[in-house]
Design a protein around this motif. Structure first.
Motif, PDB file in Angstrom:
ATOM      1  N   LEU A 106       5.404 -69.643  20.819  1.00 40.07           N
ATOM      2  CA  LEU A 106       5.439 -72.213  20.615  1.00 40.07           C
ATOM      3  C   LEU A 106       4.886 -72.016  21.989  1.00 40.07           C
ATOM      4  CD1 LEU A 106       8.617 -70.200  19.857  1.00 40.07           C
ATOM      5  CD2 LEU A 106       9.099 -72.484  19.672  1.00 40.07           C
ATOM      6  N   THR A 121       4.395 -77.519  22.099  1.00 45.63           N
ATOM      7  CA  THR A 121       5.684 -77.581  21.277  1.00 45.63           C
ATOM      8  C   THR A 121       6.973 -77.443  22.972  1.00 45.63           C
ATOM      9  OG1 THR A 121       5.036 -75.706  20.299  1.00 45.63           O
ATOM     10  CG2 THR A 121       7.955 -76.024  20.701  1.00 45.63           C
ATOM     11  N   TYR A 143       9.359 -80.239  22.334  1.00 40.39           N
ATOM     12  CA  TYR A 143      11.048 -80.260  21.354  1.00 40.39           C
ATOM     13  C   TYR A 143      12.220 -80.959  22.116  1.00 40.39           C
ATOM     14  CZ  TYR A 143      10.558 -76.222  17.951  1.00 40.39           C
ATOM     15  OH  TYR A 143       9.900 -76.048  16.875  1.00 40.39           O
ATOM     16  N   HIS A 188       2.482 -79.990  17.205  1.00 44.80           N
ATOM     17  CA  HIS A 188       2.592 -79.085  18.151  1.00 44.80           C
ATOM     18  C   HIS A 188       2.338 -77.270  17.634  1.00 44.80           C
ATOM     19  CE1 HIS A 188       7.119 -77.520  17.295  1.00 44.80           C
ATOM     20  NE2 HIS A 188       6.698 -78.746  16.201  1.00 44.80           N
ATOM     21  N   LEU A 231       2.681 -73.388  16.761  1.00 42.32           N
ATOM     22  CA  LEU A 231       3.687 -72.682  15.998  1.00 42.32           C
ATOM     23  C   LEU A 231       3.197 -71.636  15.536  1.00 42.32           C
ATOM     24  CD1 LEU A 231       6.853 -74.321  14.855  1.00 42.32           C
ATOM     25  CD2 LEU A 231       6.290 -74.116  17.608  1.00 42.32           C
TER      26      LEU A 231
END
Length: 381
Positions: free
Chosen positions: A240, A244, A248, A275, A277
């Protein structure tokens, strides 16, 4: 007539784990699914179980409980759980400050995590680009699941060992309270009876209780993801990244979160909900994404039907800033859709004392559904 303690409409992750917890309490359960197999949001996601990304304290605790439930199930049957941990990598000093602050918050909650310097991150994961990483935070207890198989394997375990009754290709057209209990009608003319019903229908809100959903503050999110061709192993854990950290909800609890400054490049990506991942699957393919766009719940047609090449290119370009991989050739790309509550974490409603609606969990379903449904079923019984 056969009467069940509980009938669940919708065999995605919410419906399946409601069934699991009810069966554990000795209830008789029938699970109904409109398709031959469920295939919506529960299956079109990264398959990352990351409590570290959830809002504190409630949804983090649901995520933490979910991890334990997943691990307990994995001991009994292969649900595809792999305890590979999660890395967050900061791309600038502001994000690194957030990692330091969230490290403290999770340490206070006895949730195992460790901070690493930029050089330590590079030593552990040589695939990282030196110019990107400013430091990292690792959560060793977090895990991956294969979203294409996990819910199916849990359901088969419930059928084989816990007495679940399951009926696919069963479209429910009405639910009503009759004689003090719930009566369900299917499109094939079948009638089912139960003391209670849980409706977990995902983004299909236009068929059952459409007025209820129309009045609720709900939206649908469209996500774009892609899969790179199989290649040599580049990393083991969930990755991440800086965007992120900025997105988050757990990081919103950090004292410095509201002081974040955003570059023009970051703003452009954030306008598309992007974002980055990464997850490398067993076959060596690399899943990366994602983007987020939104429409009101009853306006799905506004999404159109195309996958945006522009958004995919934006994600790939950002991903190339972060990692060295063997190949950036894209094998496939797809969109996922999920229903999300606008001003709350989830939408729940009880109708006539016997009909219980659960929806709008958003993008946290894989991480938190087992824990959330455990509490929901406990309150129900």
């Amino acid at each position: 007539m056969r009467k069940y303690d509980l009938i669940i409409v919708g065999a995605g992750i919410i419906g399946t784990f409601c069934a699991y917890h009810a069966l554990k309490r000795g209830k008789t359960v029938l699970l109904l699914e409109k398709d031959s197999l469920p295939f919506e949001a529960s299956f079109r996601n990264f398959g990352q179980a990351v409590p570290s990304g959830q809002s504190l304290p409630l949804w983090f605790e649901y995520g933490r409980k979910s991890l334990k439930i997943y691990k307990d199930l994995q001991e009994n049957t292969d649900i595809s759980l792999v305890k590979n941990g999660s890395w967050y990598y900061a791309s600038d000093d502001q994000e690194m400050t957030l990692l330091e602050e969230i490290h403290q918050l999770f340490t206070e909650r006895n949730y195992t995590n460790k901070l690493y310097t930029a050089q330590e991150c590079l030593d552990i994961n040589p695939s990282l680009k030196k110019d990107y990483v400013k430091g990292g935070l690792f959560f060793p207890e977090e895990a991956s699941l294969n979203p294409l198989v996990m819910v199916h394997r849990v359901r088969e375990f419930l059928i084989q060992y816990m007495g679940l009754h399951y009926q696919p290709l069963c479209s429910v057209i009405s639910i009503e309270k009759k004689r003090g209990i719930a009566k369900i009608h299917s499109a094939h003319g079948q009638a089912f009876w139960s003391d209670k019903v849980i409706l977990a229908s995902g983004r299909d809100t236009q068929f059952l209780f459409p007025d209820l959903f129309a009045q609720a503050d709900l939206k649908i999110s469209k996500l774009q993801m892609m899969r790179l061709i199989p290649q040599k192993r580049a990393f083991k854990s969930n990755i991440l990244t800086g965007l992120t950290i900025r997105r988050y909800e757990s990081f919103h609890s950090c004292p410095s979160f509201h002081k974040l400054e955003t570059s023009a490049e970051q703003k452009l990506l954030q306008e598309h909900g992007i974002h980055i991942l990464f997850k490398q699957a067993d076959d060596g393919s690399i899943i990366l994404g994602d983007s987020h766009s939104y429409v009101p719940a009853h306006h799905q047609a506004n999404f159109g039907f195309e996958i945006s090449t522009e958004i995919n290119e934006m994600m790939l370009n950002e991903a190339k800033r972060i990692l060295h991989v063997e190949s950036w050739d894209v094998e496939s790309t797809w969109a996922g859709y999920y229903l999300q509550a606008n001003k709350s974490d989830i939408f729940t409603k009880t109708l006539d004392d016997v009909i219980h609606v659960i929806n709008g969990i958003g993008g946290k379903g894989m991480t938190t559904s087992p824990g959330f449904t455990a509490e929901y079923i406990q309150k129900l019984y």
